[in-house]
Write an enzyme that holds these catalytic residues in place. Structure first.
Site, PDB file in Angstrom:
ATOM      1  N   ASN A   1      47.038 -83.250 118.459  1.00 31.50           N
ATOM      2  CA  ASN A   1      46.345 -82.088 119.019  1.00 31.50           C
ATOM      3  C   ASN A   1      45.638 -82.376 120.332  1.00 31.50           C
ATOM      4  OD1 ASN A   1      47.269 -80.434 117.053  1.00 31.50           O
ATOM      5  ND2 ASN A   1      45.394 -80.445 115.821  1.00 31.50           N
TER       6      ASN A   1
ATOM      7  N   ARG B   1      53.856 -73.547 118.898  1.00 31.67           N
ATOM      8  CA  ARG B   1      52.847 -72.684 119.511  1.00 31.67           C
ATOM      9  C   ARG B   1      52.147 -73.300 120.709  1.00 31.67           C
ATOM     10  NH1 ARG B   1      50.300 -68.421 117.807  1.00 31.67           N
ATOM     11  NH2 ARG B   1      48.511 -69.158 118.952  1.00 31.67           N
TER      12      ARG B   1
ATOM     13  N   ARG C   1      48.123 -65.454 114.769  1.00 25.98           N
ATOM     14  CA  ARG C   1      47.423 -66.322 115.728  1.00 25.98           C
ATOM     15  C   ARG C   1      47.495 -65.686 117.104  1.00 25.98           C
ATOM     16  NH1 ARG C   1      48.968 -72.469 114.197  1.00 25.98           N
ATOM     17  NH2 ARG C   1      47.170 -72.979 115.468  1.00 25.98           N
TER      18      ARG C   1
ATOM     19  N   ASP D   1      41.831 -77.748 109.488  1.00 22.39           N
ATOM     20  CA  ASP D   1      43.002 -78.607 109.290  1.00 22.39           C
ATOM     21  C   ASP D   1      42.850 -79.595 108.133  1.00 22.39           C
ATOM     22  OD1 ASP D   1      44.561 -77.451 111.167  1.00 22.39           O
ATOM     23  OD2 ASP D   1      44.288 -78.978 112.714  1.00 22.39           O
TER      24      ASP D   1
ATOM     25  N   ARG E   1      56.251 -82.684 111.923  1.00 26.64           N
ATOM     26  CA  ARG E   1      55.678 -82.125 113.149  1.00 26.64           C
ATOM     27  C   ARG E   1      54.360 -82.818 113.474  1.00 26.64           C
ATOM     28  NH1 ARG E   1      54.024 -76.632 112.164  1.00 26.64           N
ATOM     29  NH2 ARG E   1      52.844 -77.262 113.981  1.00 26.64           N
TER      30      ARG E   1
HETATM   31  C1  UD1 Z   1      42.881 -74.042 115.553  1.00 21.85           C
HETATM   32  C2  UD1 Z   1      41.671 -74.840 115.148  1.00 21.85           C
HETATM   33  C3  UD1 Z   1      41.959 -76.273 115.465  1.00 21.85           C
HETATM   34  C4  UD1 Z   1      43.235 -76.669 114.727  1.00 21.85           C
HETATM   35  C5  UD1 Z   1      44.404 -75.740 115.050  1.00 21.85           C
HETATM   36  C6  UD1 Z   1      45.643 -75.990 114.205  1.00 21.85           C
HETATM   37  C7  UD1 Z   1      39.317 -74.207 115.283  1.00 21.85           C
HETATM   38  C8  UD1 Z   1      38.254 -73.576 116.096  1.00 21.85           C
HETATM   39  N1  UD1 Z   1      40.517 -74.333 115.865  1.00 21.85           N
HETATM   40  O1  UD1 Z   1      43.090 -74.236 116.939  1.00 21.85           O
HETATM   41  O2  UD1 Z   1      40.877 -77.081 115.083  1.00 21.85           O
HETATM   42  O3  UD1 Z   1      43.608 -77.978 115.034  1.00 21.85           O
HETATM   43  O4  UD1 Z   1      44.000 -74.420 114.812  1.00 21.85           O
HETATM   44  O5  UD1 Z   1      45.453 -75.689 112.888  1.00 21.85           O
HETATM   45  O6  UD1 Z   1      39.093 -74.634 114.175  1.00 21.85           O
HETATM   46  N2  UD1 Z   1      41.793 -66.448 118.149  1.00 21.85           N
HETATM   47  C9  UD1 Z   1      41.834 -65.139 118.598  1.00 21.85           C
HETATM   48  N3  UD1 Z   1      42.373 -64.911 119.845  1.00 21.85           N
HETATM   49  C10 UD1 Z   1      42.845 -65.912 120.628  1.00 21.85           C
HETATM   50  C11 UD1 Z   1      42.782 -67.242 120.155  1.00 21.85           C
HETATM   51  C12 UD1 Z   1      42.251 -67.458 118.900  1.00 21.85           C
HETATM   52  O7  UD1 Z   1      41.423 -64.214 117.919  1.00 21.85           O
HETATM   53  O8  UD1 Z   1      43.297 -65.635 121.743  1.00 21.85           O
HETATM   54  C13 UD1 Z   1      41.210 -66.721 116.814  1.00 21.85           C
HETATM   55  C14 UD1 Z   1      42.230 -67.328 115.857  1.00 21.85           C
HETATM   56  O9  UD1 Z   1      43.000 -66.357 115.202  1.00 21.85           O
HETATM   57  C15 UD1 Z   1      41.335 -68.105 114.921  1.00 21.85           C
HETATM   58  C16 UD1 Z   1      40.219 -68.601 115.844  1.00 21.85           C
HETATM   59  O10 UD1 Z   1      40.220 -67.719 116.954  1.00 21.85           O
HETATM   60  O11 UD1 Z   1      40.786 -67.265 113.952  1.00 21.85           O
HETATM   61  C17 UD1 Z   1      40.384 -70.031 116.319  1.00 21.85           C
HETATM   62  O12 UD1 Z   1      41.659 -70.148 116.928  1.00 21.85           O
HETATM   63  P1  UD1 Z   1      42.018 -71.310 117.946  1.00 21.85           P
HETATM   64  O13 UD1 Z   1      40.931 -72.337 117.940  1.00 21.85           O
HETATM   65  O14 UD1 Z   1      42.421 -70.738 119.239  1.00 21.85           O
HETATM   66  O15 UD1 Z   1      43.306 -71.860 117.318  1.00 21.85           O
HETATM   67  P2  UD1 Z   1      43.965 -73.186 117.734  1.00 21.85           P
HETATM   68  O16 UD1 Z   1      43.760 -73.497 119.147  1.00 21.85           O
HETATM   69  O17 UD1 Z   1      45.333 -73.085 117.197  1.00 21.85           O
END
Ligand code: UD1
Length: 419
Positions: A23, A94, A123, A306, A398
């Site tokens: 990550n 993603r 997401r 995670d 992955r």
């Molecule tokens: C998230 C996790 C990260 C983990 C990864 C994979 C958090 C804060 N982030 O990161 O630790 O390694 O998943 O499992 O724990 N969201 C929105 N709009 C956006 C972007 C995000 O609403 O544009 C929401 C998401 O749906 C979620 C939250 O914000 O509920 C956190 O998302 P985000 O941190 O962006 O996801 P990842 O970067 O994938």
């Protein structure tokens, strides 16, 4: 189809070295696009997500080489000429969305497929897009593609309504070369994000953290390519600690950063495990019963989403009932029905699951539904009586580097089979 075959009941013992964090490597690969010349990342694990990102960079025109011996990746971005991330790649991984900002900084335009949902629920990327619009980017979404254009990115004050790792990294990369100052309020400060900050600063960027969750970026004219080492994978580290705890074993993980897994360490102690930590190692052991412990997932430094699935697997054997609440991805409970196939007693209620500990799990055939769910099934299989077979382990490849080999070294009876 490949499966993992596990015969449970062996306490894990010994030492295991933690790999570099996927990550952080994925965003760092995107960061590399902000500079011309040869950029190198050290401690890169051999994982499918990383191979896929390398493929995407090659499509853009980067020359990417990886040595599995030295675990070093070199990326030469001198001849990048293409600004499109196609559906076939974004759809599979993603993190491809991370190229959006660097492509904009580099070419003034970008065309990146919308990522869509994934196995752990919806997401969205609205926070990424809104922030880029605030920085002067014109964005249209046509036929499933984000089409973005900007003359020069401009600094802005971004106040995130939710803490998002992805959106914070997107803004950091956009702001690093933007005109003027950008302030991100309610920024994600996960170790992976702070590592991206450290990398950008080492490249000549000007970023500072203020207070607990504010990042201030002063745009610079140019960044230079560097060699940067990935931080240890805190989720892999946590997965091994939980696996040791569930099997009543004694395992020392090395090459890790104990501070990054402090929230888990506290919960393992509450659950009755003995935990010791040094500069770059953590040792866990368990002799008595597992006590039930409630957890709520939150952004760093609290309990990470995670590690939620793995902790549910652990609590399935606790003496009593625990409540596990998921606040990051409300639907992230696909591992629950599979754990119940192993005789766990878990009920999902909205964004919580109620885990009533059982005295033993029994081996069965189960199916991995996503990356961390796969790890939870392995953990349960290691503790279950009899044989567990986990299918769809491509999810596992992955994000975990040779997990079965590492577990076997700790004494687990585990092998990859074709079935
Ligand atoms: C998230 C996790 C990260 C983990 C990864 C994979 C958090 C804060 N982030 O990161 O630790 O390694 O998943 O499992 O724990 N969201 C929105 N709009 C956006 C972007 C995000 O609403 O544009 C929401 C998401 O749906 C979620 C939250 O914000 O509920 C956190 O998302 P985000 O941190 O962006 O996801 P990842 O970067 O994938």
């Amino acid at each position: 189809m490949e499966k993992l075959w596990i015969e449970g009941g062996v306490p894990l013992t010994g030492e295991v070295e933690i790999s570099g964090a996927k990550n952080v490597v994925l965003p760092l690969m995107a960061v590399s696009l902000l500079a011309d010349g040869i950029f190198a990342i050290e401690k890169v694990p051999a994982l499918n997500d990383i191979k896929m990102m390398a493929h995407l960079l090659r499509v853009i025109g980067s020359k990417v080489d990886y040595s599995s011996k030295t675990k070093t990746m070199t990326i030469d971005n001198s001849y990048c000429s293409y600004y499109e991330a196609p559906y076939e790649l974004v759809n599979k991984m993603r993190a491809s969305i991370y190229v959006l900002s660097p492509l904009l900084a580099r070419f003034g335009q970008a065309k990146v497929s919308l990522p869509g949902g994934c196995a752990i629920g919806p997401r969205p990327i609205d926070l990424h897009l809104k922030a880029l619009e605030q920085m002067g980017v014109k964005i249209e979404v046509n036929h499933g593609y984000i089409e973005a254009e900007v003359d020069r990115l401009k600094g802005a004050e971004i106040i995130f309504e939710k803490v998002s790792v992805g959106a914070t990294v997107t803004v950091l990369m956009a702001a690093a070369l933007a005109e003027g100052e950008t302030v991100i309020k309610n920024a994600a400060v996960e170790p992976e994000v702070m590592s991206v900050v450290a990398c950008l600063n080492a490249m000549g960027g000007k970023i500072e953290k203020r207070g607990d969750s504010e990042l201030r970026i002063i745009g610079v004219e140019k960044l230079r390519p560097i060699t940067f080492k990935a931080i240890p994978d805190r989720i892999e580290a946590g997965t091994f600690l939980i696996a040791a705890a569930v099997t009543k074993g004694e395992v020392k993980i090395t090459g890790c950063e104990p501070l990054h897994i402090e929230a888990l360490i506290q919960k393992l102690k509450e659950a009755g495990c003995e935990v010791q930590a040094g500069d770059d190692w953590v040792k866990v052991s368990r002799k008595g019963d597992l006590k039930p412990v409630d957890i709520v997932t939150h952004p760093y430094p609290l309990f990470p989403t995670d590690l939620q699935a793995q902790f549910v697997a652990l609590m399935s054997l606790a003496k009593g009932t625990s409540v596990i609440e998921e606040t990051i991805f409300a639907e992230r409970f696909h591992h629950v029905p599979e754990l119940n196939r192993l005789d766990a007693n878990i009920v999902v209620e909205g964004n919580k699951c109620i885990v009533t500990g059982v005295s033993k799990l029994s081996g069965a055939e189960v199916m991995a539904t996503d990356l961390r769910a796969s790890a939870a099934l392995i953990i349960a299989g290691l503790a279950a009586e009899g044989v567990t077979k986990v299918s769809r382990i491509y999810h596992l490849d992955r994000g975990y580097e040779r997990i079965e080999v590492k577990l076997e070294k700790l004494g687990a009876k585990i092998k990859r089979i074709i079935a």
